[in-house]
Design an enzyme around this catalytic site. Structure first.
Site, PDB file in Angstrom:
ATOM      1  N   CYS A   1       0.964  -1.144  -0.031  1.00 46.10           N
ATOM      2  CA  CYS A   1      -0.060  -0.146   0.043  1.00 46.10           C
ATOM      3  C   CYS A   1       0.947   1.310   0.007  1.00 46.10           C
ATOM      4  CB  CYS A   1      -0.959   0.001   1.129  1.00 46.10           C
ATOM      5  SG  CYS A   1      -0.215  -0.094   2.917  1.00 46.10           S
TER       6      CYS A   1
ATOM      7  N   ASP B   1      -8.234   5.877  -2.517  1.00 48.63           N
ATOM      8  CA  ASP B   1      -7.117   4.942  -2.054  1.00 48.63           C
ATOM      9  C   ASP B   1      -6.715   4.105  -3.198  1.00 48.63           C
ATOM     10  OD1 ASP B   1      -5.822   2.750  -0.921  1.00 48.63           O
ATOM     11  OD2 ASP B   1      -7.412   1.915   0.211  1.00 48.63           O
TER      12      ASP B   1
ATOM     13  N   HIS C   1      -2.540   0.896   7.016  1.00 51.77           N
ATOM     14  CA  HIS C   1      -2.688   1.002   5.593  1.00 51.77           C
ATOM     15  C   HIS C   1      -2.141   2.605   5.167  1.00 51.77           C
ATOM     16  CE1 HIS C   1      -4.574   0.360   1.827  1.00 51.77           C
ATOM     17  NE2 HIS C   1      -5.157   1.209   1.885  1.00 51.77           N
TER      18      HIS C   1
END
Lengths: 318, 652
Positions: free
Chosen positions: B411, B469, B453
């Site tokens: 991520c 995202d 994250h």
């Protein structure tokens, strides 16, 4: 620190009311036991407080809990000390007569249905003994009480104390037991020989060393000559015995209060006591004359006791 | 010269008990130290026990002083201080250990016991877990038992003393519980100790480097837990917003600290209220859903100009905060003061990543929304892999390497690359670190480090900062189903996160519920909880009649309980034993046809037996008297007599 007299009087009155004198077994009841924290108990409380302050400062919830657990332990220590005394039965036996200046030993019997540990008995500052008791049994301890005056020595209020198990608290109670013991006058040390001082009358027998006829044994007392100890007997018994001899031709002496050229009554009694002991040891026959009392010429343990008793209680009768 | 050797008058058994107690008490503190240091602190304990065992005298005074001074010096060298929390506790441990070397009488032993109690209390600085509580109770038991040993006349420490200490703890429990519940809680520290160095902690850091989130994914410890008031939002919108990274040096992202203007925003949709119980992470940021709003937020919590919820103090202890959030919003961009910040969020290092730069430059003609769409389309083309085994991007152009060569990342790689593209395309963008999702356990949510994250925020005209995202387009499953379903290299994940460990995971969830309950009701029992509990009992005020009623009622109940216990214990055993002997005697007599009638007491019956069996008359009277004495006159010593007479009784 000495307590003021009025306080001591009030305390005695209060003690007498709360702890009545018992002629039989006395049982420690819940309202007769007192508990207060000891110095160590206070130190423990301070430690718990420090933990609490740390808990507040660091916002530690479990440290709060631990500090409270410590307070709980202090409380439990209090209960445990209380229970170590609660329901204890105390009774006293007959003490042996002693001479002034010695310790009278009162046999205190503690009876319990459960185990009790480290019970301290005391009667005054100088007499402390400790005892453990097994469950459903009894324990006899000899409580020494200093015999300061001749006459009857009454067992003072006995204090029973327990700091077990944690020493955080001191639990104590009092037992007022009806017991007394006879205190003989203190025998004068280095008293002049009675043979010279007293008049040897009533038959005027020739004095001889009374060592011919073995008459029996009696218990050893401090001051007895070592050569008279019955060693064979000592090997079998727990205590030492003294061989006594009967000599029918032995001299007879009368110890008379009035013949003594001494100042005080106590020193006369002291001298007479020394002579009675010496004459008894030598196996001589002797009699005792006190103002108002006359004991005939005789010898043997019973006569010795009678003479010493008369000497011990002399002033009381006069 | 006066001899400094101290004779050792202490009985051995309680001394061994004391040494054992001290070793137990010191252990939690020693786990915080290097092994050699811990061993040095334990050394005097072993030495003292050895001296007692061999019956030797204590070491001379100079040696004891050297020992104590040496231990203190080591603490000072290690901690650079003797006060403060960590240094102070180790100093205490060292002194306790050194003190044992000069413990030669019962008074010393008792003082040492007090220190042991205190050190036990300090163990909660190390941990406040349930296990630590259980451990300290064991310590307390051992300390208390050895304390009994010093009171005994025989100098022994039999096992019965441990039993007695156990009883004492049981007796202490009601008092402790009552005090724990009713003792007023203060909500701030009394004084501030010198700042302690924050220990190493896992969790987000104020700088994001490639690979930093990969490491977190392998750590399944709990980051925080959440209680929602009412219905929680859907799992895919649980973006727990942590540090905002705005400064980029070509490789690492860092937080920017200059203050800027807080954008004004307009909430759309419902407000969620929830309470976060944060594990200590030695940072000041809190974790709230985006966007945190001042709503029900308590004092001590601040919303920064970067819309971060932060605590006024560094979170070094487990912390509970109540926060409010909205999940959709609109920001006005009419504030000119904001432009400075937006410009900062378009800055890139002058050099590097030519291909990515060129790609983004190509989108410059599009509208900001279209540029965003283009970047997401590029990442969502299916060529990229979401993996824990991303290669290290060591070259001078890490973004180019990721986007055009390796195409494998986690991520933080995609968030970083995406923000790079957006900034290169002229759209203000920044990286946000935090946690995504979590696991519902009945009525609360557990968020672990694994859920860490990184995502992006871009400034869109008319909407303001909006969350994007990039990982969601690379691996859509990450957002909806969690990490184990979506990442390559999942076998490196902690066992409990892997899919085939379902039963283990279930057991762990159940355990976590216990731990969380513990945290909420025991560890987190503070002013707020206390008032809540009292409120449930109907008490609003400490001086209310109701509170006084509860308090006195509880105290009365405790007293009655003690009274009952005292009464039950009092010579019950003897009385039972007496009754047993009496029954034995009755059985013997029943064979002779002698049975007590209903109205016949022991005395009457004994007299009747004496009349019927003249040969046993004396024994019958004696048994009757002894039984009465034991049972009714409370004379336990008569029991032995009763037993003797019954055993010797031969009817006939």
């Amino acid at each position: 620190m000495k307590r003021p007299a009025w306080f001591e009087r009030r305390r005695q009155t209060w003690l007498t009311r709360r702890h009545p004198t018992s002629t039989d077994t006395t049982r420690l009841k819940h309202n007769q036991i007192y508990v207060l924290p000891t110095g160590f108990g206070f130190a423990f409380a301070v430690t718990a407080l420090l933990v609490l302050i740390g808990a507040i400062n660091y916002q530690l919830s479990l440290a709060y809990a631990f500090a409270f657990l410590m307070f709980g332990i202090g409380h439990a220590g209090l209960l445990q000390g209380f229970r170590n005394l609660l329901g204890l039965h105390v009774t006293v036996g007959q003490a042996e007569p002693v001479f002034t200046g010695e310790n009278a030993h009162f046999p205190i019997r503690l009876i319990s249905d459960k185990a009790r540990i480290s019970i301290y008995l005391s009667a005054g500052r100088d007499s402390v003994v400790a005892a453990n008791i097994q469950p459903r049994s009894s324990n006899e301890t000899w409580l020494p009480v200093p015999a300061i005056q001749r006459g009857w020595l009454v067992l003072p209020t006995v204090q029973l104390e327990s700091r077990y198990p944690t020493q955080l608290c001191r639990a104590w109670s009092y037992a007022r037991l009806a017991a007394r013991v006879l205190v003989y006058p203190q025998p004068e040390s280095n008293a002049p020989p009675y043979q010279l001082a007293s008049n040897s009358d009533e038959g005027g027998s020739v004095w001889r060393r009374g060592e011919d006829d073995f008459a029996g044994l009696r218990r050893y007392q401090p001051g007895d000559p070592i050569r008279r100890i019955a060693w064979k007997q000592a090997a079998r018994d727990e205590h030492l015995s003294i061989k006594q001899f009967d000599s029918p031709q032995s001299a007879a002496y009368r110890f008379d209060w009035h013949d003594l050229a001494l100042q005080s009554a106590e020193s006369r009694l002291s001298r007479l006591t020394a002579w009675v002991l010496a004459a008894d040891l030598a196996g001589d026959r002797y009699g005792l004359t006190l103002p108002g009392t006359t004991l005939p010429l005789d010898h043997g343990p019973a006569h010795r006791t009678a003479c010493l008793t008369a000497l011990a209680l002399f002033e009381a009768q006069a | 010269m006066r001899t400094t050797h101290r004779r050792d008058d202490l009985p051995r058994q309680p001394l061994y008990g004391l040494v054992a107690a001290l070793a137990l008490v010191l252990l939690p503190h020693l786990t915080q130290l290097a092994l050699w240091h811990a061993a040095l602190i334990l050394l005097p304990l072993a030495w003292r026990a050895w001296l007692a065992w061999r019956g030797k005298a204590l070491p001379p005074r100079w040696l004891r002083l050297v020992c104590a001074a040496g231990l203190m010096l080591i603490v000072f060298v290690q901690f650079r201080t003797l006060i403060g929390r960590d240094g102070g506790v180790v100093l205490l441990a060292s002194l306790v250990s050194a003190k044992l070397l000069e413990t030669a009488n019962r008074r010393d032993a008792r003082i040492l016991s007090l220190l042991a109690y205190f050190t036990t209390g300090a163990a909660f600085l190390v941990s406040q877990s349930f296990w630590m509580l259980a451990y300290t109770i064991v310590c307390t038991l051992v300390i208390t038992a050895q304390l009994h040993g010093w009171q005994r006349l025989d100098g022994k420490l039999p096992w019965t003393e441990y039993r007695r200490a156990g009883w004492m703890l049981l007796e202490a429990l009601p008092v402790a519980l009552l005090l724990f519940v009713i003792f007023p809680r203060l909500s701030g520290p009394l004084w501030q100790m010198p700042a302690d160095k924050p220990g190493a902690s896992s969790g987000l850091s104020d700088r994001m480097s490639p690979g930093s989130f990969t490491d977190l994914a392998l750590d399944d410890s709990v980051a925080f837990r959440v209680d929602f008031e009412g219905k929680p939002p859907s799992k895919s919108s649980l973006y727990w917003r942590g540090p905002v990274y705005e400064r980029f040096d070509g490789r690492n992202w860092e937080q920017a600290f200059g203050t800027t203007t807080t954008p004004t925003y307009e909430a759309i949709g419902p407000t969620y209220n929830y309470t976060v119980t944060l594990e200590p992470h030695n940072r000041s940021w809190l974790l709230g859903l985006d966007l945190p709003t001042p709503g029900k937020t308590l004092s001590g919590v601040r919303i920064t100009s970067r819309l971060q919820a932060v605590s006024e103090q560094v979170v070094t202890q487990r912390k509970r905060v109540t926060l409010s959030s909205v999940l959709t919003w609109k920001m006005a961009d009419d504030n000119p003061a904001l432009q400075q910040n937006l410009l900062q969020n378009q800055m890139l290092p002058r050099l590097g990543n030519p291909r990515a730069r060129a790609l983004a430059e190509g989108w410059r003609n599009l509208s900001p929304n279209a540029r965003l769409a283009a970047a997401l389309t590029f990442l969502g083309s299916g060529k990229f892999t979401y993996t824990l085994d991303a290669p290290l991007l060591l070259g001078p152009d890490p973004v180019d390497t990721l986007l055009f060569q390796t195409r494998e990342g986690f991520c933080e790689h995609y968030a970083s690359a995406f923000v790079y593209l957006m900034r290169a395309a002229g759209v203000p963008a920044r990286v946000v670190g935090g946690y995504l999702g979590g696991e519902f356990n009945d009525n609360y949510l557990i968020v672990r480090q694994t859920d860490a994250h990184a995502w992006a925020e871009v400034w869109l005209p008319g909407l303001g900062w909006q969350r994007v995202d990039p990982t969601a387009v690379v691996a859509p499953g990450r957002v909806t189903q969690g990490i184990a379903h979506s990442v390559r290299g999942a076998e490196r994940l902690p066992l409990l996160l892997q899919e085939n460990a379902a039963w283990l995971a279930a057991a762990r969830l159940r355990w976590d519920a216990v731990v969380y309950g513990w945290d909420r009701w025991v560890i987190g029992y503070d002013t707020q909880r206390q008032l809540q509990l009292f409120g449930q009992l109907g008490i609003d005020d400490f001086s209310s009649p109701r509170f006084i009623g509860w308090l006195s009622g509880t105290l009365l109940a405790l007293l009655l309980l003690y009274w009952a216990i005292l009464n039950a214990q009092r010579s019950r055993k003897t009385q039972d034993a007496a009754r047993q002997q009496w029954s034995r005697w009755l059985r013997m007599l029943a064979k002779q046809g002698l049975v007590p009638s209903a109205s016949e007491g022991p005395r009457d019956f004994a007299q009747r037996v004496a009349r019927h069996l003249p040969a046993n008359a004396l024994a019958a009277h004696a048994i009757g008297a002894a039984y009465i004495a034991t049972r009714y006159a409370d004379r336990p010593e008569a029991l032995a007599e009763l037993r003797r007479h019954v055993s010797a009784f031969r009817p006939g």
